[in-house]
Design an enzyme around this catalytic site. Sequence first.
Site, mmCIF file in Angstrom:
data_model
loop_
_atom_site.group_PDB
_atom_site.id
_atom_site.type_symbol
_atom_site.label_atom_id
_atom_site.label_comp_id
_atom_site.label_asym_id
_atom_site.label_seq_id
_atom_site.Cartn_x
_atom_site.Cartn_y
_atom_site.Cartn_z
ATOM 1 N N CYS A 117 4.962 5.654 3.911
ATOM 2 C CA CYS A 117 4.460 5.695 2.928
ATOM 3 C C CYS A 117 4.801 5.039 1.642
ATOM 4 O O CYS A 117 5.894 4.713 1.554
ATOM 5 C CB CYS A 117 3.163 7.178 2.555
ATOM 6 S SG CYS A 117 4.948 8.872 2.095
ATOM 7 N N THR A 118 4.127 5.519 0.728
ATOM 8 C CA THR A 118 4.704 4.346 -0.498
ATOM 9 C C THR A 118 6.072 5.380 -1.169
ATOM 10 O O THR A 118 7.247 4.532 -1.351
ATOM 11 C CB THR A 118 4.041 4.173 -1.607
ATOM 12 O OG1 THR A 118 2.754 3.866 -0.867
ATOM 13 C CG2 THR A 118 4.362 3.583 -2.834
#
Length: 320
Positions: A180-181
């Site tokens: 994810c980010t």
Amino acid sequence: MNETPNIVVAALYHFARFERFADLQAPLTQICEDNGIVGTLLLASEGINGTIAGTREGIDSILSYIRSQPEFAELEHKESFADKLPFYRLKVRLKKEIVAMGVPETDPTKIVGTYVEPEDWNDLIDDPDTVVIDTRNDYEIKVGTFKNAINPETDAFREFPDWVKRNENLLKGKKIAMFCTGGIRCEKSTAYVKSLGYDDVFHLKGGILKYLENVPQEESTWDGECFVFDERVAVKHGLELGDHKLCRACRHPLSPEDLRSDKFIAGISCHNCYDQYTDEDRQRFAERQKQSELAAKRGKRHIGDDTVKKLRASKKQDNA
């Protein structure tokens, strides 16, 4: 020669048992205001999460204060830099979860996947026995993702557990690598997946941002840019500013090609939302855009009212 950007952007999160989270809201807000910090910090019984921006001295003061809390002594954070503040205001909010997945029994402090350093990530995802899953939302993934990663096509993180349950045949007997980010959604997602009985579960330590910072572009398997939840919109390798812009009507990221669409009108519409709003809505957006442009000419920022946000929320519930 370009001057070094003087705004520090710090992304942080930490899972911990933190029952006194409400007591921290007021003092944390005060110290952020005293140091000119903007951005968002979320507090919940499971920990802290957020992204903030300010001067070097201001960010250091906030991080030092957060780490002075016993629950967050081991807090890690990631930094990037900007030429101007990427947020308009400060928000310190109390939440049920610091990242909303909707499975309250999921506890990353008790069970979590195996961390993989950015420098080792390519070897893992190149393994044919590995299933690579992007845990972010669909609009983020369209901006960029790892090559051959699976897009669950979720509109909100709350939809991810259902996707996992529907795709047991895809995951069974495989190594499961998720990213994810910045890492927080992977903490939750790997904890959830392992709670279902999967053993070989991994996630990218520090998230995409750390990968883009540490891995040379010539060795990268990343394709595109990385969407970020601030006015920078997206970043590239080396965490340099990306080419995407934000539609001010629906808040979706737009590529340079999207900006050339006949349906794109600055501050009013894009190809994603052109048919979603009424003429009256667009008139309001046009007035807001006009005021924003006038403010820019005066060297100020126009925050405006919450008209766009309220309209967007009425069209589609935001659970991200």
